[in-house]
Design a protein around this motif. Sequence first.
Motif, PDB file in Angstrom:
ATOM      1  N   UNK A 171      23.720  36.902  -0.948  1.00 38.45           N
ATOM      2  CA  UNK A 171      24.106  37.544  -2.209  1.00 38.45           C
ATOM      3  C   UNK A 171      22.973  37.502  -3.224  1.00 38.45           C
ATOM      4  N   UNK A 172      22.333  36.328  -3.324  1.00 36.60           N
ATOM      5  CA  UNK A 172      21.223  36.217  -4.266  1.00 36.60           C
ATOM      6  C   UNK A 172      20.088  37.153  -3.881  1.00 36.60           C
ATOM      7  N   UNK A 173      19.819  37.222  -2.649  1.00 33.67           N
ATOM      8  CA  UNK A 173      18.730  38.090  -2.203  1.00 33.67           C
ATOM      9  C   UNK A 173      19.077  39.563  -2.440  1.00 33.67           C
ATOM     10  N   UNK A 174      20.367  39.892  -2.193  1.00 37.25           N
ATOM     11  CA  UNK A 174      20.775  41.280  -2.385  1.00 37.25           C
ATOM     12  C   UNK A 174      20.690  41.683  -3.860  1.00 37.25           C
ATOM     13  N   UNK A 175      21.175  40.778  -4.785  1.00 36.57           N
ATOM     14  CA  UNK A 175      21.107  41.096  -6.209  1.00 36.57           C
ATOM     15  C   UNK A 175      19.669  41.190  -6.690  1.00 36.57           C
ATOM     16  N   UNK A 176      18.808  40.288  -6.175  1.00 36.99           N
ATOM     17  CA  UNK A 176      17.408  40.330  -6.571  1.00 36.99           C
ATOM     18  C   UNK A 176      16.761  41.650  -6.132  1.00 36.99           C
TER      19      UNK A 176
END
Length: 576
Positions: free
Chosen positions: A558-563
């Motif tokens: 999720x963090x990677x996707x939002x970034x």
Amino acid sequence: MNWRLNICFISFISLFIMSLSNLVLGMYFYLLDIILFIEWELVSLNSMNVVMTLLLDWMSLIFMGFVLFISSMVIFYSHNYMEGDPFISRFILLVLMFVLSMMFLIISPNLISILLGWDGLGLISYLLVIYYQNFKSYSAGMLTVLSNRLGDVAFLLGIAWMLNYGSWNYIFYMNYMFNDLEGLMIICLMTFAAMTKSAQIPFSSWLPAAMAAPTPVSSLVHSSTLVTAGVYLMIRFNCLLMNSGLGKWLLLLGGMTMFMSGMGANYEFDLKKIIALSTLSQLGLMMSILSMGYPELAFFHLLTHALFKALLFMCAGVIIHNLGDCQDIRFMGSLTMFFPLTSVCFMVSNLALCGFPFLAGFYSKDLILEMCLLSNLNMISFFFYFFSTGLTACYTFRLIYYSMCGSFNYSSCNSIMDESWYMLKGMLCMVIMGVVGGSMLSWVLFKNPSMICLPLFYKMLALMVSLMGGLFGYQLSIYYYSSIILSLKLLFVSSFLGSMWFMPFLSTRGVYIYPLYSGNSFLKSFDQGWCEYFGAQGLYSMFKNTTIFVQGYQNNFLKSYLLLFFIWMSFLIFIC
């Protein structure tokens, strides 16, 4: 101490009785021309038979008798010599295993059972050379075992080539090997194996190094067991050797071995190494006369040499034992005042080595030199035979001068006397055989005497060469200091002749150490370097890093996707 006496005494009695029985049987077999071929089936499983074969003829029985006789005297002698060893039972068992391996080699007509004795000799000789467990012993043992392994490889290849004949009993196929490629290959491999075991050039450097073993072991090894195994093998294969053309090369190498060891012994000051180099010289003589087509004569000299060489090492052991393990002959002198009985034995064995008339060595050496005069020899072989005989007398009288004459040069105060009665009794038995053994063997082995007719000069040539060599060795010893000055002018020549033609350096550095170093570098750079980088370790590192990256990406999805989403939106806004 009682149990030590028991194990030595039981071994001595057993070996002595077996030696007498073998000698009597050998003479009986020789006179009646009897040969026994015994097959003993060990295992029979379906179509597979494991058979132990034994060949009992006059040669094997007489040789076994001599080996057992010398072994019994050496074990009896060892009771005094090894009295300070807390593990003397282990030493006696190693010696008995050594003798058993030699028995396997002597009575086997089968290459597989010969290999059992051949490898047994190599392994147990290594254990006996490193018996004292110091750095010098370990180095000498490694040199010995690596040199002998070269011959073992050739022996294994010869066993593989024997499969072309359908059996490993070489005794049955001698008449069929003359003109075959297989027969030529087998005799080449057997000759190579015999050269390594009998320390012929270029494999001579291990024999003086093996002096790190206890003196009783040296007495056994240099007389009748390890170094004579190659000569005995060549005696068995002699008909193939003479028909293959290898005899000329073996004659040259044996002559070079005689000459090289005789010159080296005149530069040596270590008592045991001088005797070891004399063994090397006699081995070259045996190989040379064997290559000329006289196997019975080589066998005759093998037996007579075993008698006086075992006695010579026993006497050297008594001297070293009483002088506090000092082996340098420059620290000896006037030993006849302290060791009268030992000195008599020492002089008898040395004179037998020189070929003094009517001692054991005279009957074989004089006969060998007379047969050389009758043969069609070239000047090089003639020079090797007679000059090496003169060198034998030269270093023998040099050794006698340094050890028995002059003033006593030992520095410390020791109680030096003939007090070791077990050693003296063993030596006195060997003295009797050293005096009468040659004449007895000449009567037994040559039942049809032949007359050798030569001119008076040729007939006296062997005796003249020995006398001149002895006189030269005595004079060389007297004027030793002037010879030092001369050797400084000829430093390279004296270094070359005194170090066995640089063979120890070439054997250790050139043949063993540098290849081992290069193998270590190759292992580090290739096997543990590039192969690992592009092979197992490289693939492991790549998969490990990829797995860590993918696992981290999955754990933080999720963090990677939002970034990534915010980065992509920012990029679009910037473009717009």
